[in-house]
Every structure is written in structure tokens, then in C-alpha cells.
Design a protein around this motif. Structure first.
Motif, PDB file in Angstrom:
ATOM      1  N   PRO A  64       1.538 -10.158  -3.387  1.00  0.00           N
ATOM      2  CA  PRO A  64       0.448 -10.742  -4.183  1.00  0.00           C
ATOM      3  C   PRO A  64      -0.409  -9.689  -4.892  1.00  0.00           C
ATOM      4  O   PRO A  64      -0.796  -9.875  -6.050  1.00  0.00           O
ATOM      5  N   GLY A  65      -0.693  -8.573  -4.212  1.00  0.00           N
ATOM      6  CA  GLY A  65      -1.484  -7.528  -4.840  1.00  0.00           C
ATOM      7  C   GLY A  65      -0.759  -6.882  -6.005  1.00  0.00           C
ATOM      8  O   GLY A  65      -1.345  -6.647  -7.069  1.00  0.00           O
ATOM      9  N   SER A 269      11.182  14.485  -8.659  1.00  0.00           N
ATOM     10  CA  SER A 269      10.751  13.360  -7.825  1.00  0.00           C
ATOM     11  C   SER A 269       9.428  13.668  -7.137  1.00  0.00           C
ATOM     12  O   SER A 269       9.029  14.814  -6.990  1.00  0.00           O
ATOM     13  N   ARG A 270       8.738  12.597  -6.721  1.00  0.00           N
ATOM     14  CA  ARG A 270       7.488  12.715  -5.983  1.00  0.00           C
ATOM     15  C   ARG A 270       7.708  12.181  -4.567  1.00  0.00           C
ATOM     16  O   ARG A 270       8.439  11.218  -4.363  1.00  0.00           O
ATOM     17  N   LEU A 271       7.056  12.810  -3.603  1.00  0.00           N
ATOM     18  CA  LEU A 271       7.230  12.435  -2.201  1.00  0.00           C
ATOM     19  C   LEU A 271       5.881  12.103  -1.590  1.00  0.00           C
ATOM     20  O   LEU A 271       4.922  12.875  -1.719  1.00  0.00           O
ATOM     21  N   GLU A 272       5.803  10.951  -0.927  1.00  0.00           N
ATOM     22  CA  GLU A 272       4.586  10.515  -0.250  1.00  0.00           C
ATOM     23  C   GLU A 272       4.953  10.164   1.185  1.00  0.00           C
ATOM     24  O   GLU A 272       5.781   9.272   1.425  1.00  0.00           O
ATOM     25  N   ILE A 273       4.360  10.875   2.151  1.00  0.00           N
ATOM     26  CA  ILE A 273       4.627  10.636   3.562  1.00  0.00           C
ATOM     27  C   ILE A 273       3.475   9.836   4.164  1.00  0.00           C
ATOM     28  O   ILE A 273       2.306  10.190   3.996  1.00  0.00           O
ATOM     29  N   PHE A 274       3.800   8.751   4.869  1.00  0.00           N
ATOM     30  CA  PHE A 274       2.807   7.929   5.551  1.00  0.00           C
ATOM     31  C   PHE A 274       2.734   8.385   7.007  1.00  0.00           C
ATOM     32  O   PHE A 274       3.626   8.093   7.810  1.00  0.00           O
ATOM     33  N   GLU A 275       1.657   9.101   7.341  1.00  0.00           N
ATOM     34  CA  GLU A 275       1.507   9.619   8.696  1.00  0.00           C
ATOM     35  C   GLU A 275       1.315   8.473   9.689  1.00  0.00           C
ATOM     36  O   GLU A 275       0.562   7.529   9.442  1.00  0.00           O
ATOM     37  N   ASP A 285       0.650   0.213   6.459  1.00  0.00           N
ATOM     38  CA  ASP A 285      -0.523   0.419   5.597  1.00  0.00           C
ATOM     39  C   ASP A 285      -0.252  -0.210   4.231  1.00  0.00           C
ATOM     40  O   ASP A 285       0.010   0.495   3.249  1.00  0.00           O
ATOM     41  N   PRO A 286      -0.302  -1.550   4.133  1.00  0.00           N
ATOM     42  CA  PRO A 286       0.026  -2.216   2.860  1.00  0.00           C
ATOM     43  C   PRO A 286      -0.917  -1.841   1.719  1.00  0.00           C
ATOM     44  O   PRO A 286      -0.484  -1.746   0.567  1.00  0.00           O
ATOM     45  N   ALA A 287      -2.207  -1.611   2.017  1.00  0.00           N
ATOM     46  CA  ALA A 287      -3.152  -1.265   0.954  1.00  0.00           C
ATOM     47  C   ALA A 287      -2.788   0.075   0.323  1.00  0.00           C
ATOM     48  O   ALA A 287      -2.786   0.216  -0.913  1.00  0.00           O
ATOM     49  N   ARG A 288      -2.461   1.057   1.164  1.00  0.00           N
ATOM     50  CA  ARG A 288      -2.068   2.360   0.618  1.00  0.00           C
ATOM     51  C   ARG A 288      -0.750   2.250  -0.140  1.00  0.00           C
ATOM     52  O   ARG A 288      -0.586   2.856  -1.204  1.00  0.00           O
ATOM     53  N   PHE A 289       0.177   1.468   0.390  1.00  0.00           N
ATOM     54  CA  PHE A 289       1.464   1.294  -0.275  1.00  0.00           C
ATOM     55  C   PHE A 289       1.263   0.732  -1.682  1.00  0.00           C
ATOM     56  O   PHE A 289       1.809   1.253  -2.658  1.00  0.00           O
ATOM     57  N   ARG A 290       0.469  -0.341  -1.787  1.00  0.00           N
ATOM     58  CA  ARG A 290       0.207  -0.935  -3.102  1.00  0.00           C
ATOM     59  C   ARG A 290      -0.439   0.081  -4.035  1.00  0.00           C
ATOM     60  O   ARG A 290      -0.062   0.193  -5.208  1.00  0.00           O
TER      61      ARG A 290
END
Length: 341
Positions: A64-65, A269-275, A285-290
Motif C-alpha cells: 500500500p505504501g 550496483s548499490r548495496l543496503e544491509i538491514f542489520e 523493517d517495512p518502513a525502511r524497506f519502502r
């Protein structure tokens, strides 16, 4: 040969909205099989591709977001969710073909692809087979980077797997499974992080047809030794394609080191790690993912594909301009991690 112009909806183009509020499940019949999907929002197309044994419902916290700024399409892959589950080809390439055809029926010429786990492999395969229809690529805990995979998935690829999956659904199994999950979480293990979501995959296989489709899909990408396909030999083709890698640092299914390996192999490419996140960072962490996905699509331009450039990349094999890539390619072959798709 001249460049082939890229056909895509302009960023202000409105695609047809399907439903308001929480998107329900809709269906299209493609090649005689019913394909389920959720679709909501307006704007540039964003396709969310779930992992093995899962369904479009996995995106409930983020869809939805994301639909506030995109037309979001979340299909149930064939053999999954509310889609048909025939005796069919469940290879990664077949999934990419099916996704192309579903998007065509929906009037979507090109899109940004977001793929989780198996869905990441499907997204990468789609970008390889249909580069002119791929605007950006977001790979979330994606399969296809190396052999390593959770041992439970290797076991399910063995003979007798449908019977074992059926046994896990027996009423007497819920208590010991639940206790095992709680123990793993108390011990703060990576598997404990992912165990609740993995158990929901068992619940999503209520009958023999569903279990057979799951096992057929798994055996197309995993055997007793681990993953049997790889994207590493074609990662060089993502040069010029905006690519984002999202991974949990406690992923017990596809280790986070695969993220770093893919990042090195994908130019730009860009890399984002979710600690602290496991295999489902968009659940943790859906808010950070969005926020990360929205920022990525907002700050990057869609890939500008041309036949001449594609030919040049293929002829170079990814190794001509960068000797270090050639060395990596040799290591992949020597390690036996190279597979054909």
C-alpha cells in the motif's frame, strides 16, 4: 544496426488502477492457466516477485505504501498462492516468460522489478531475457549467487519430500515445531530469526497439488548439494541497469556474503544491509524497506537499453575491460558454482 528505442510509459503516465485501499486478488488467464495478482496505485510500474512457497500476500506491509507513488503489481507465481498449480515447467526461465506475458496482458511494457529470494532469481532472469522491458532491478535476499542455501531446502529437494511436507502439517507436529522455533529465537540464532516465516510456507501448502508444485520449483534451483543455478556469469550485463541489493545481515537461508559477492559482480550496483534482519527484511523493517526502494526509484533514471550496447556487452563477455572480473569468472568455474539457466 541502429539503436532500438526503449518503449515505456512516461513517468507521469497513469496505468489502470485495480481496486482501492487494501488490494485484493485478481486473476488473468494466460496460456490456459489462471494467474493471480494484486495491483494498486498510479505511476511507474513496480513489480514485486515473491519467493518459493510464498505468495503476493508476503508484500502486505509494503504494497500500500509503495502504491502511493507507483503502479504496483504483485503476482502469485504459477504453482503458488491463488494461481493454478499444473504439472508444468517451474524453471526460473519459465517464470520469467510467464511474468512477461502477465505484464503484457495488463498493458505494462516495462517496469522496475523487485524480487525476493527465488523471486530475485526470476527478476534477474527477466532482466537477462527481456532487457528492453527492465527499468531497474531490486534484488532482496536473492537466490542464484552461490551454492550455499539453508540445509532444510536441500533436504526438501530429496525424494520423498512431498510426503515429509505432508507430515509437517499433521496436528501433532505443531507443538514440537512451535517449541523448536521458540528455542531457536531464545538462542538468538539466525535460523530463529527466519523460522516463523519459514513455517508459514508449510502452512501455505495445504494439499498434494500445492506440495508437488513447491517441490518441482525447488528442484529446478536446488539439489542436495545446494543451489544449482547462478547469475554470476551474466552479472556484467547489468552495467547501465540501476541495480539495488537489499539483504538482512542475519539471513539464514541465503547468507549475507552472497550480497557482497553479487555487489562486486554487478557494475554500479548499490548495496543496503538491514542489520538484525533475516531472510525477510521487508517484514523486519517495512518502513525502511519502502523508503529505500522509493528513494532508489526516485533518484535513478530507467535503463536506456540498446541492441548495439547489448551486443557489445555480450561480445566482451564482461571480461575484456576489467581483468579482475576475468579472474572472478575463473574462480566461479573452478569452484563448480557456475550453472546454466
Amino acid at each position: 544496426m541502429t539503436d532500438v528505442p526503449r518503449r515505456r510509459p512516461a513517468h507521469g503516465t497513469r496505468l489502470r488502477r485495480v481496486g482501492d485501499g487494501e488490494p485484493g486478488v485478481h486473476h488473468r488467464v494466460v496460456h490456459g492457466y489462471r494467474r493471480a495478482f494484486r495491483m494498486a496505485g498510479d505511476g511507474p510500474a513496480l513489480v514485486l516477485i515473491h519467493g518459493i512457497g510464498d505468495s503476493s500476500a508476503t508484500w502486505a506491509d509494503v504494497l500500500p505504501g509503495l502504491a502511493r507513488t507507483h503502479t504496483v503489481i504483485a503476482p502469485d507465481l504459477l504453482g503458488h498462492g491463488a494461481s493454478d498449480k499444473p504439472r508444468a515447467d517451474y524453471s526460473v526461465a519459465a517464470y520469467a516468460n510467464g511474468l512477461r506475458d502477465l505484464l503484457t496482458t495488463l498493458g505494462v511494457d516495462s517496469a522496475t522489478l523487485v524480487g525476493h529470494s527465488l523471486g530475485g532469481g526470476v527478476a534477474m532472469q527477466f532482466a537477462y531475457q527481456f532487457p528492453e522491458r527492465t527499468e531497474r532491478l531490486v534484488l532482496v535476499s536473492a537466490g542464484g549467487v552461490g551454492r550455499e542455501v539453508n540445509p532444510a531446502l536441500r533436504l526438501v529437494s530429496l525424494p520423498g519430500a512431498p510426503l515429509a511436507l505432508s507430515a509437517l502439517r499433521l496436528p501433532g507436529m505443531r507443538l514440537p515445531l512451535g517449541l523448536a522455533v521458540r528455542l531457536l529465537r531464545l538462542l538468538d540464532t539466525g535460523l530463529g530469526q527466519d523460522a516463523p516465516e519459514l513455517l508459514t510456507l508449510v502452512d501455505a501448502l495445504p494439499d498434494g497439488t500445492s506440495r508437488d508444485a513447491f517441490v518441482r520449483t525447488l528442484r529446478a534451483v536446488v539439489d542436495w548439494r545446494g543451489q544449482v543455478v547462478t547469475m554470476l556469469d551474466r552479472c556484467y550485463l547489468t552495467a547501465g541497469l540501476p541495480t539495488l541489493l537489499l539483504w538482512g545481515d542475519r539471513d539464514s537461508v541465503v547468507p549475507v556474503r552472497h550480497a557482497h559477492r553479487a555487489h562486486e559482480a554487478m557494475p554500479g550496483s548499490r548495496l543496503e544491509i538491514f542489520e538484525g534482519a533475516g531472510h525477510f527484511p521487508f517484514h523486519t523493517d517495512p518502513a525502511r524497506f519502502r523508503s529505500v526502494v522509493e528513494e532508489f526509484t526516485r533518484t535513478t533514471a530507467p535503463a536506456d537499453w540498446s541492441r548495439d550496447r547489448w551486443r557489445a556487452l555480450l561480445r566482451g563477455g564482461g571480461f575484456g575491460a576489467d581483468p579482475s572480473l576475468a579472474a572472478d569468472g575463473r574462480r566461479v568455474r573452478e569452484a563448480g558454482d557456475r550453472g546454466a539457466t
